[in-house]
Scaffold this motif. Structure first.
Motif, PDB file in Angstrom:
ATOM      1  N   GLU A  78      30.846  52.419  49.388  1.00  0.00           N
ATOM      2  CA  GLU A  78      31.822  53.398  48.897  1.00  0.00           C
ATOM      3  C   GLU A  78      31.803  53.345  47.368  1.00  0.00           C
ATOM      4  N   PHE A  79      30.890  54.096  46.793  1.00  0.00           N
ATOM      5  CA  PHE A  79      30.721  54.130  45.332  1.00  0.00           C
ATOM      6  C   PHE A  79      31.223  55.461  44.794  1.00  0.00           C
ATOM      7  N   PRO A  80      31.667  55.504  43.539  1.00  0.00           N
ATOM      8  CA  PRO A  80      31.914  54.379  42.623  1.00  0.00           C
ATOM      9  C   PRO A  80      33.162  53.611  43.024  1.00  0.00           C
ATOM     10  N   ASN A  81      33.196  52.317  42.628  1.00  0.00           N
ATOM     11  CA  ASN A  81      34.325  51.493  43.072  1.00  0.00           C
ATOM     12  C   ASN A  81      34.918  50.608  41.976  1.00  0.00           C
ATOM     13  N   TYR A  82      34.554  50.865  40.699  1.00  0.00           N
ATOM     14  CA  TYR A  82      35.306  50.209  39.620  1.00  0.00           C
ATOM     15  C   TYR A  82      35.278  51.083  38.372  1.00  0.00           C
ATOM     16  N   LEU A  83      36.368  51.034  37.642  1.00  0.00           N
ATOM     17  CA  LEU A  83      36.497  51.831  36.424  1.00  0.00           C
ATOM     18  C   LEU A  83      35.688  51.210  35.290  1.00  0.00           C
ATOM     19  N   SER A  84      35.100  52.052  34.450  1.00  0.00           N
ATOM     20  CA  SER A  84      34.477  51.559  33.232  1.00  0.00           C
ATOM     21  C   SER A  84      35.519  50.822  32.399  1.00  0.00           C
ATOM     22  N   GLY A  85      35.141  49.674  31.877  1.00  0.00           N
ATOM     23  CA  GLY A  85      36.059  48.880  31.080  1.00  0.00           C
ATOM     24  C   GLY A  85      36.872  47.880  31.876  1.00  0.00           C
ATOM     25  N   SER A  86      36.656  47.834  33.197  1.00  0.00           N
ATOM     26  CA  SER A  86      37.380  46.881  34.047  1.00  0.00           C
ATOM     27  C   SER A  86      36.495  45.664  34.313  1.00  0.00           C
ATOM     28  N   MET A  87      37.029  44.707  35.080  1.00  0.00           N
ATOM     29  CA  MET A  87      36.293  43.488  35.409  1.00  0.00           C
ATOM     30  C   MET A  87      35.424  43.648  36.655  1.00  0.00           C
ATOM     31  N   GLY A  88      35.251  44.876  37.122  1.00  0.00           N
ATOM     32  CA  GLY A  88      34.457  45.094  38.315  1.00  0.00           C
ATOM     33  C   GLY A  88      35.347  45.386  39.512  1.00  0.00           C
ATOM     34  N   PRO A  89      34.769  45.545  40.685  1.00  0.00           N
ATOM     35  CA  PRO A  89      35.563  45.871  41.875  1.00  0.00           C
ATOM     36  C   PRO A  89      36.498  44.724  42.265  1.00  0.00           C
ATOM     37  N   ASP A  90      37.594  45.064  42.920  1.00  0.00           N
ATOM     38  CA  ASP A  90      38.573  44.065  43.345  1.00  0.00           C
ATOM     39  C   ASP A  90      37.947  43.006  44.244  1.00  0.00           C
ATOM     40  N   ALA A  91      36.941  43.386  44.999  1.00  0.00           N
ATOM     41  CA  ALA A  91      36.315  42.437  45.926  1.00  0.00           C
ATOM     42  C   ALA A  91      35.692  41.254  45.192  1.00  0.00           C
ATOM     43  N   SER A  92      35.392  41.431  43.913  1.00  0.00           N
ATOM     44  CA  SER A  92      34.850  40.324  43.122  1.00  0.00           C
ATOM     45  C   SER A  92      35.872  39.209  42.968  1.00  0.00           C
ATOM     46  N   GLU A  93      37.131  39.574  42.758  1.00  0.00           N
ATOM     47  CA  GLU A  93      38.195  38.571  42.656  1.00  0.00           C
ATOM     48  C   GLU A  93      38.436  37.923  44.019  1.00  0.00           C
ATOM     49  N   MET A  94      38.420  38.733  45.061  1.00  0.00           N
ATOM     50  CA  MET A  94      38.684  38.234  46.405  1.00  0.00           C
ATOM     51  C   MET A  94      37.616  37.256  46.868  1.00  0.00           C
ATOM     52  N   LEU A  95      36.401  37.435  46.388  1.00  0.00           N
ATOM     53  CA  LEU A  95      35.295  36.552  46.750  1.00  0.00           C
ATOM     54  C   LEU A  95      35.642  35.098  46.444  1.00  0.00           C
ATOM     55  N   LEU A  96      36.267  34.867  45.285  1.00  0.00           N
ATOM     56  CA  LEU A  96      36.652  33.509  44.895  1.00  0.00           C
ATOM     57  C   LEU A  96      37.982  33.102  45.506  1.00  0.00           C
ATOM     58  N   GLU A  97      38.892  34.061  45.622  1.00  0.00           N
ATOM     59  CA  GLU A  97      40.223  33.739  46.161  1.00  0.00           C
ATOM     60  C   GLU A  97      40.131  33.193  47.578  1.00  0.00           C
ATOM     61  N   ARG A  98      39.166  33.661  48.348  1.00  0.00           N
ATOM     62  CA  ARG A  98      39.000  33.154  49.718  1.00  0.00           C
ATOM     63  C   ARG A  98      38.728  31.656  49.734  1.00  0.00           C
ATOM     64  N   ASP A  99      38.117  31.143  48.653  1.00  0.00           N
ATOM     65  CA  ASP A  99      37.826  29.710  48.546  1.00  0.00           C
ATOM     66  C   ASP A  99      38.899  28.960  47.765  1.00  0.00           C
ATOM     67  N   GLY A 100      39.984  29.662  47.387  1.00  0.00           N
ATOM     68  CA  GLY A 100      41.016  29.027  46.589  1.00  0.00           C
ATOM     69  C   GLY A 100      40.648  28.879  45.126  1.00  0.00           C
ATOM     70  N   ASN A 101      39.704  29.698  44.649  1.00  0.00           N
ATOM     71  CA  ASN A 101      39.242  29.634  43.259  1.00  0.00           C
ATOM     72  C   ASN A 101      39.502  30.955  42.553  1.00  0.00           C
ATOM     73  N   SER A 102      39.209  30.987  41.259  1.00  0.00           N
ATOM     74  CA  SER A 102      39.337  32.227  40.484  1.00  0.00           C
ATOM     75  C   SER A 102      38.334  32.186  39.335  1.00  0.00           C
ATOM     76  N   TRP A 103      38.008  33.366  38.827  1.00  0.00           N
ATOM     77  CA  TRP A 103      37.084  33.440  37.698  1.00  0.00           C
ATOM     78  C   TRP A 103      37.737  32.832  36.456  1.00  0.00           C
ATOM     79  N   VAL A 104      36.976  32.023  35.731  1.00  0.00           N
ATOM     80  CA  VAL A 104      37.472  31.446  34.482  1.00  0.00           C
ATOM     81  C   VAL A 104      37.602  32.527  33.419  1.00  0.00           C
ATOM     82  N   TRP A 105      36.534  33.348  33.287  1.00  0.00           N
ATOM     83  CA  TRP A 105      36.562  34.413  32.277  1.00  0.00           C
ATOM     84  C   TRP A 105      37.164  35.652  32.907  1.00  0.00           C
ATOM     85  N   ASP A 106      38.314  36.041  32.389  1.00  0.00           N
ATOM     86  CA  ASP A 106      38.983  37.243  32.869  1.00  0.00           C
ATOM     87  C   ASP A 106      39.607  37.918  31.652  1.00  0.00           C
ATOM     88  N   ASP A 107      38.916  38.895  31.125  1.00  0.00           N
ATOM     89  CA  ASP A 107      39.340  39.504  29.874  1.00  0.00           C
ATOM     90  C   ASP A 107      40.616  40.299  30.022  1.00  0.00           C
TER      91      ASP A 107
END
Length: 479
Positions: free
Chosen positions: A450-479
């Motif tokens: 289902e493209f497009p799925n992230y706005l220009s200037g964002s950190m990417g699709p929401d699923a990128s955050e969820m990928l780490l959250e499932r393991d109890g982690n989060s991205w260190v770099w989050d602008d």
């Protein structure tokens, strides 16, 4: 004073953008440093019917974009440049090229050394390598073949390409360029590990929670839409750059600085990549494609030149890579790379767990290696310059001024001329990484995203955050 090197460079694709934007400026820096001086020449080849004089003018013009040296110095440098119009399929053209190289070898006393640089479309690599061999271009000194990425577009095509060039050149004479391996921080990682025993002791699954690698770009595809439609960020960034960065951080510390020993450890690491089933790909990898921004000022990927209106090519990837080794088993390597993210950032974040207090390191510390220095810094501990972080488990030599640091291509050309293969990729490494990437690509090609799925200037699709959250982690770099 640098020790002068001698060689004839034959650059296939010598009229192109890569040559003028990267290779000629790097050669000029080496000329100014004395690494190249009197005993070298450059033959540029391409289909265009240029003269030597016109070719030299284009070289000087390209240098003016990067340097403020006098035109006299640039013109003197350009006297080492010669041009030959060339058809890669015409045997007679290779014979003429051989004669010109031999003549220049005598004129510049270049030691009968040859560097054959493939700055051309990958589909021609095998053809050119075979003709270099069959038409007798090789000289009595060294003969080194330099190949730009992409090295194939999947495992089958990479195997075919490697088979073709291996008929003409032995593996020890093949230098596969990955320009991230020429970057100062990546080249410094072995020294950082060697000179910081506590950090090296912590680099295993007892003390590491996870390792994150981010290669973010703020720009879109610009004028590379046609290329991106055939590549996508998975092939363009993950298969090569990100995998090689992982290799620098995660391979076992070598017993010596010998290139064969270092590559043996990297090859063993990549051969231990944990295989994914198609269903596991869905859980471990996320893809995205940029839309316009909130204001509609920027083009969506599907609006870019030479891009299909219904393109399913990804401009963002995030994933969890794991290795089946005693050292790294159960440690996730989270990777991501994307276009149109908030800003450009290239970094490695090593997230330590609470067990590192056994080593005298503050629990849950994060060690960040900035591949591209930011604000003059290259190593952070918990987001603070390592010198000011109040922890002494990392020591690093005094940093050179950023603007004086070598460009990646400059460093790699030095290695080529010196016969140092440490910072290049070997076939055995590529074979393993292509096999891994193919599994992801094949799964994705069987689905419609289902493209497009992230706005220009964002950190990417929401699923990128969820990928780490499932393991109890989060991205260190989050602008």
């Amino acid at each position: 004073m640098a020790k002068e090197k001698s060689a004839i460079f034959i650059i296939f694709g010598g009229s192109g953008d890569l040559a003028h934007r990267k290779l000629y400026p790097s050669l000029f820096r080496l000329y100014k440093s004395g690494f190249l001086k009197d005993h070298f020449a450059v033959i540029g080849t391409a289909r265009r019917p240029w003269s030597d004089d016109y070719f030299r003018e284009t070289v000087v013009t390209s240098l003016k974009d990067y340097f403020d040296d006098s035109e006299e110095v640039m013109t003197e440098f350009a006297k080492h440049f010669f041009y030959q119009s060339h058809d890669v399929n015409d045997s007679e053209h290779y014979i003429a090229l051989k004669n010109l190289a031999s003549k220049l070898d005598d004129q510049f006393e270049a030691g009968h050394n040859r560097v054959y640089y493939m700055a051309i479309a990958p589909r021609f690599f095998g053809t050119v390598a075979e003709h270099i061999n069959s038409e007798g271009l090789k000289a009595s000194g060294y003969n080194r073949l330099v190949i730009e990425k992409p090295f194939g577009r999947d495992l089958d095509s990479a195997c075919e390409l490697n088979g073709n060039i291996s008929k003409a050149f032995p593996e020890n004479d093949i230098y596969r360029i990955d320009h991230y391996l020429g970057k100062e921080m990546i080249q410094d990682i072995p020294n950082i590990r060697k000179n910081n025993p506590k950090l090296e002791q912590a680099l295993n699954n007892k003390y590491v929670s996870n390792i994150q690698i981010t290669l973010a770009e703020s720009l879109g595809v610009e004028d590379r839409g046609g290329y991106y439609e055939t590549a996508g960020v998975l092939r363009d960034m993950v298969q090569n750059h990100i995998m090689q960065i992982i290799g620098a951080v995660a391979s076992d510390e070598p017993e010596s600085e010998d290139a064969d020993v270092i590559h043996k450890n990297k090859t063993e690491l990549f051969s231990s990549l944990k295989e994914l089933s198609p269903e596991e790909v869905d859980q471990a990898f996320v893809r995205g494609q940029y839309d316009t921004d909130n204001l509609g000022d920027l083009k969506a990927y599907r609006q870019e030149d030479n891009v299909a209106e219904d393109s399913n090519i990804e401009t963002f990837v995030a994933g969890k890579i794991e290795f089946d080794t005693d050292r790294w088993r159960n440690v996730p390597f989270y990777v991501r790379s994307g276009k149109r993210m908030p800003k450009k950032s290239s970094r490695i974040d090593i997230v330590l767990n609470d067990q590192v207090k056994e080593l005298g390191i503050r629990p849950n510390s994060v060690v960040t290696l900035l591949i591209e220095r930011e604000n003059g810094h290259s190593i952070l501990i918990n987001g603070v310059n390592y010198k000011e972080a109040g922890q002494d488990f990392i020591k690093f030599p005094e940093e050179a001024e950023f603007d004086k640091a070598r460009e990646a291509y400059e460093s790699l050309i030095i290695d080529i001329l010196s016969g140092n293969r440490v910072h290049f990729t070997l076939w055995d490494e590529l074979r393993s990484t292509w096999k891994y990437i193919d599994t992801i690509r094949q799964r994705w090609d069987s689905q419609t995203p289902e493209f497009p799925n992230y706005l220009s200037g964002s950190m990417g699709p929401d699923a990128s955050e969820m990928l780490l959250e499932r393991d109890g982690n989060s991205w260190v770099w989050d602008d």
